[in-house]
Design a protein around this motif. Structure first.
Motif, PDB file in Angstrom:
ATOM      1  N   LYS A   1       0.818  -1.215   0.000  1.00  0.00           N
ATOM      2  CA  LYS A   1       0.000   0.000   0.000  1.00  0.00           C
ATOM      3  C   LYS A   1       0.854   1.269   0.000  1.00  0.00           C
ATOM      4  N   ASP A   2       2.163   1.087  -0.079  1.00  0.00           N
ATOM      5  CA  ASP A   2       3.116   2.203  -0.016  1.00  0.00           C
ATOM      6  C   ASP A   2       3.213   2.884  -1.381  1.00  0.00           C
ATOM      7  N   VAL A   3       2.207   3.705  -1.686  1.00  0.00           N
ATOM      8  CA  VAL A   3       2.131   4.302  -3.025  1.00  0.00           C
ATOM      9  C   VAL A   3       3.173   5.396  -3.259  1.00  0.00           C
ATOM     10  N   ASP A   4       3.839   5.865  -2.199  1.00  0.00           N
ATOM     11  CA  ASP A   4       4.978   6.770  -2.365  1.00  0.00           C
ATOM     12  C   ASP A   4       6.214   6.007  -2.853  1.00  0.00           C
ATOM     13  N   GLY A   5       6.245   4.687  -2.567  1.00  0.00           N
ATOM     14  CA  GLY A   5       7.383   3.868  -2.986  1.00  0.00           C
ATOM     15  C   GLY A   5       8.617   4.035  -2.130  1.00  0.00           C
ATOM     16  N   PHE A   6       8.459   4.516  -0.884  1.00  0.00           N
ATOM     17  CA  PHE A   6       9.609   4.820  -0.030  1.00  0.00           C
ATOM     18  C   PHE A   6       9.960   3.698   0.951  1.00  0.00           C
ATOM     19  N   HIS A   7       9.110   2.683   1.061  1.00  0.00           N
ATOM     20  CA  HIS A   7       9.408   1.586   1.980  1.00  0.00           C
ATOM     21  C   HIS A   7      10.680   0.860   1.522  1.00  0.00           C
ATOM     22  N   PRO A   8      11.556   0.454   2.465  1.00  0.00           N
ATOM     23  CA  PRO A   8      12.796  -0.220   2.072  1.00  0.00           C
ATOM     24  C   PRO A   8      12.583  -1.421   1.146  1.00  0.00           C
ATOM     25  N   GLN A   9      11.477  -2.129   1.342  1.00  0.00           N
ATOM     26  CA  GLN A   9      11.195  -3.291   0.490  1.00  0.00           C
ATOM     27  C   GLN A   9      10.965  -2.857  -0.957  1.00  0.00           C
ATOM     28  N   ASN A  10      10.252  -1.764  -1.135  1.00  0.00           N
ATOM     29  CA  ASN A  10       9.991  -1.291  -2.500  1.00  0.00           C
ATOM     30  C   ASN A  10      11.236  -0.692  -3.140  1.00  0.00           C
ATOM     31  N   LEU A  11      12.028   0.036  -2.357  1.00  0.00           N
ATOM     32  CA  LEU A  11      13.278   0.576  -2.886  1.00  0.00           C
ATOM     33  C   LEU A  11      14.235  -0.569  -3.249  1.00  0.00           C
ATOM     34  N   GLY A  12      14.243  -1.619  -2.427  1.00  0.00           N
ATOM     35  CA  GLY A  12      15.108  -2.765  -2.694  1.00  0.00           C
ATOM     36  C   GLY A  12      14.735  -3.497  -3.968  1.00  0.00           C
ATOM     37  N   ARG A  13      13.454  -3.549  -4.280  1.00  0.00           N
ATOM     38  CA  ARG A  13      13.012  -4.210  -5.517  1.00  0.00           C
ATOM     39  C   ARG A  13      13.593  -3.516  -6.751  1.00  0.00           C
ATOM     40  N   ILE A  14      13.771  -2.197  -6.668  1.00  0.00           N
ATOM     41  CA  ILE A  14      14.352  -1.476  -7.810  1.00  0.00           C
ATOM     42  C   ILE A  14      15.786  -1.937  -8.039  1.00  0.00           C
ATOM     43  N   VAL A  15      16.534  -2.135  -6.961  1.00  0.00           N
ATOM     44  CA  VAL A  15      17.911  -2.624  -7.080  1.00  0.00           C
ATOM     45  C   VAL A  15      17.936  -3.973  -7.797  1.00  0.00           C
ATOM     46  N   GLN A  16      16.931  -4.797  -7.526  1.00  0.00           N
ATOM     47  CA  GLN A  16      16.839  -6.112  -8.153  1.00  0.00           C
ATOM     48  C   GLN A  16      16.337  -6.045  -9.595  1.00  0.00           C
ATOM     49  N   GLY A  17      15.934  -4.865 -10.042  1.00  0.00           N
ATOM     50  CA  GLY A  17      15.376  -4.736 -11.384  1.00  0.00           C
ATOM     51  C   GLY A  17      13.928  -5.150 -11.482  1.00  0.00           C
ATOM     52  N   ARG A  18      13.258  -5.268 -10.336  1.00  0.00           N
ATOM     53  CA  ARG A  18      11.834  -5.649 -10.312  1.00  0.00           C
ATOM     54  C   ARG A  18      11.000  -4.364 -10.265  1.00  0.00           C
ATOM     55  N   LEU A  19      10.563  -3.939 -11.435  1.00  0.00           N
ATOM     56  CA  LEU A  19       9.958  -2.613 -11.583  1.00  0.00           C
ATOM     57  C   LEU A  19       8.438  -2.676 -11.750  1.00  0.00           C
ATOM     58  N   ASP A  20       7.842  -3.766 -11.276  1.00  0.00           N
ATOM     59  CA  ASP A  20       6.400  -3.946 -11.450  1.00  0.00           C
ATOM     60  C   ASP A  20       5.609  -3.552 -10.207  1.00  0.00           C
ATOM     61  N   GLY A  21       6.292  -2.989  -9.195  1.00  0.00           N
ATOM     62  CA  GLY A  21       5.602  -2.641  -7.950  1.00  0.00           C
ATOM     63  C   GLY A  21       5.517  -1.147  -7.719  1.00  0.00           C
ATOM     64  N   MET A  22       5.686  -0.762  -6.471  1.00  0.00           N
ATOM     65  CA  MET A  22       5.578   0.643  -6.083  1.00  0.00           C
ATOM     66  C   MET A  22       6.930   1.342  -6.280  1.00  0.00           C
TER      67      MET A  22
ATOM     68  N   ARG B   1      21.531  12.725  -4.597  1.00  0.00           N
ATOM     69  CA  ARG B   1      21.550  11.308  -4.234  1.00  0.00           C
ATOM     70  C   ARG B   1      20.583  10.989  -3.091  1.00  0.00           C
ATOM     71  N   SER B   2      19.456  11.685  -3.048  1.00  0.00           N
ATOM     72  CA  SER B   2      18.453  11.410  -2.020  1.00  0.00           C
ATOM     73  C   SER B   2      17.871  10.011  -2.220  1.00  0.00           C
ATOM     74  N   PHE B   3      17.377   9.424  -1.130  1.00  0.00           N
ATOM     75  CA  PHE B   3      16.838   8.056  -1.215  1.00  0.00           C
ATOM     76  C   PHE B   3      15.535   8.009  -2.004  1.00  0.00           C
ATOM     77  N   ASN B   4      14.820   9.140  -2.060  1.00  0.00           N
ATOM     78  CA  ASN B   4      13.501   9.123  -2.690  1.00  0.00           C
ATOM     79  C   ASN B   4      13.472   9.660  -4.119  1.00  0.00           C
ATOM     80  N   VAL B   5      14.562  10.332  -4.551  1.00  0.00           N
ATOM     81  CA  VAL B   5      14.615  10.817  -5.939  1.00  0.00           C
ATOM     82  C   VAL B   5      15.929  10.417  -6.617  1.00  0.00           C
ATOM     83  N   GLY B   6      17.036  10.979  -6.177  1.00  0.00           N
ATOM     84  CA  GLY B   6      18.296  10.813  -6.896  1.00  0.00           C
ATOM     85  C   GLY B   6      18.740   9.377  -7.076  1.00  0.00           C
ATOM     86  N   MET B   7      18.792   8.613  -5.980  1.00  0.00           N
ATOM     87  CA  MET B   7      19.270   7.232  -6.065  1.00  0.00           C
ATOM     88  C   MET B   7      18.333   6.339  -6.880  1.00  0.00           C
ATOM     89  N   PRO B   8      17.006   6.330  -6.607  1.00  0.00           N
ATOM     90  CA  PRO B   8      16.143   5.514  -7.470  1.00  0.00           C
ATOM     91  C   PRO B   8      16.133   5.991  -8.915  1.00  0.00           C
TER      92      PRO B   8
END
Length: 288
Positions: free
Chosen positions: A114-135, A164-171
């Motif tokens: 339900k983390d529609v901002d996409g800021f939860h560590p689990q959602n940010l971690g999915r981006i590192v894995q290349g899993r871009l189908d979530g939040m 390099r902010s966690f919510n914009v620059g890094m993702p």
């Protein structure tokens, strides 16, 4: 020849038309809850914009206001209650929170689905894995949507992300480098030895540092694509209100760039549109 305007409003309107089709095919009405703590005027404006977007698209919205003196524990209880509400698909905590609150721990408490901002560590971690189908965080996701909408070929291009902010620059850097985008990415930050030289070598510049008009004309090579994520309030005695909005990119960059997003009217509308998209994605996933 001046830069072509990368129009976030038009891109957002196009995305909204596609979202309406997805919403009409959804088994349930997508439902977003916005939680705001305190009386920051700008925050209330942003929340109203999000609620209007929900109304325009047919997304149900719940607006929860809590006073500035609310305790951390009370907000935690509100989040847990929202997590447990099966009719709800998106939870957004409006920033900034009052200074006595730990925003990071509150974000961690939100159900990742339900983390529609996409800021939860689990959602940010999915981006590192290349899993871009979530939040995915709304602002960097909006930048990618704009670039694709403008038919920008990112493959093999050098992209510089300033910030390099966690919510914009890094993702943002991760999304540009991900499979399908395939840019070669450099992150410029406060310790970078020669930020101007890095930017001058870039085909694509994404400025997300929060410093008004930092990126000047002599930072950008001819024909580069420039996306201005920054939105800063600067004093301006010539304006009746005494201030104006400025991006991280100086307006003179339009003289050399091939494509440039404006401030306002660029990334801002896309951030809200991607919030709506994440809410719809969550509703689809929970009721597939």
């Amino acid at each position: 020849m001046p830069a072509v305007r990368l129009d976030g409003k038009s891109c957002a309107a196009d995305l909204e038309e596609r979202l309406k089709i997805r919403i009409s095919n959804c088994k349930v009405q997508p439902h977003l809850a916005v939680l705001i703590v305190g009386d920051d005027p700008a925050s209330h404006v942003y929340v109203r914009n999000k609620i209007r977007s929900c109304e325009r698209l047919g997304i149900k919205s719940t607006h929860i206001e809590m006073p500035a003196e609310t305790s951390q524990e009370e907000v935690e209880k509100a989040i847990i209650s929202l997590n447990e509400d099966n009719s709800l698909h998106g939870i957004l905590i409006q920033s900034p929170l009052p200074s006595h609150m730990d925003e990071e721990s509150l974000t961690d408490l939100i159900d990742p689905s339900k983390d529609v901002d996409g800021f939860h560590p689990q959602n940010l971690g999915r981006i590192v894995q290349g899993r871009l189908d979530g939040m995915i965080p709304c602002t960097p996701a909006g930048v990618m949507e704009m670039l694709r909408w403008a038919k920008v070929d990112m493959t093999g291009k050098k992209a510089v992300v300033i910030g390099r902010s966690f919510n914009v620059g890094m993702p943002q850097a991760l999304l540009l480098a991900s499979k399908g985008a395939d840019a070669t990415v450099t992150i410029v930050h406060s310790r970078t030895v020669d930020a101007q030289a890095e930017c001058l070598s870039a085909d694509i510049v994404i400025a997300a540092v929060g410093r008004p008009e930092m990126v000047k004309k002599d930072w950008v090579k001819t024909g580069a694509i420039v996306v201005d994520v920054g939105i800063n309030r600067v004093d301006d005695s010539s304006r009746e209100r005494g201030w104006r909005l400025a991006g991280d990119v100086h307006p003179e960059v339009a003289e050399v760039a091939s494509l440039l997003s404006p401030v306002p009217g660029g990334v801002g509308p896309m951030t809200v549109a991607m919030l709506m998209a994440n809410t719809v994605t969550s509703a689809e996933a929970q009721h597939s």
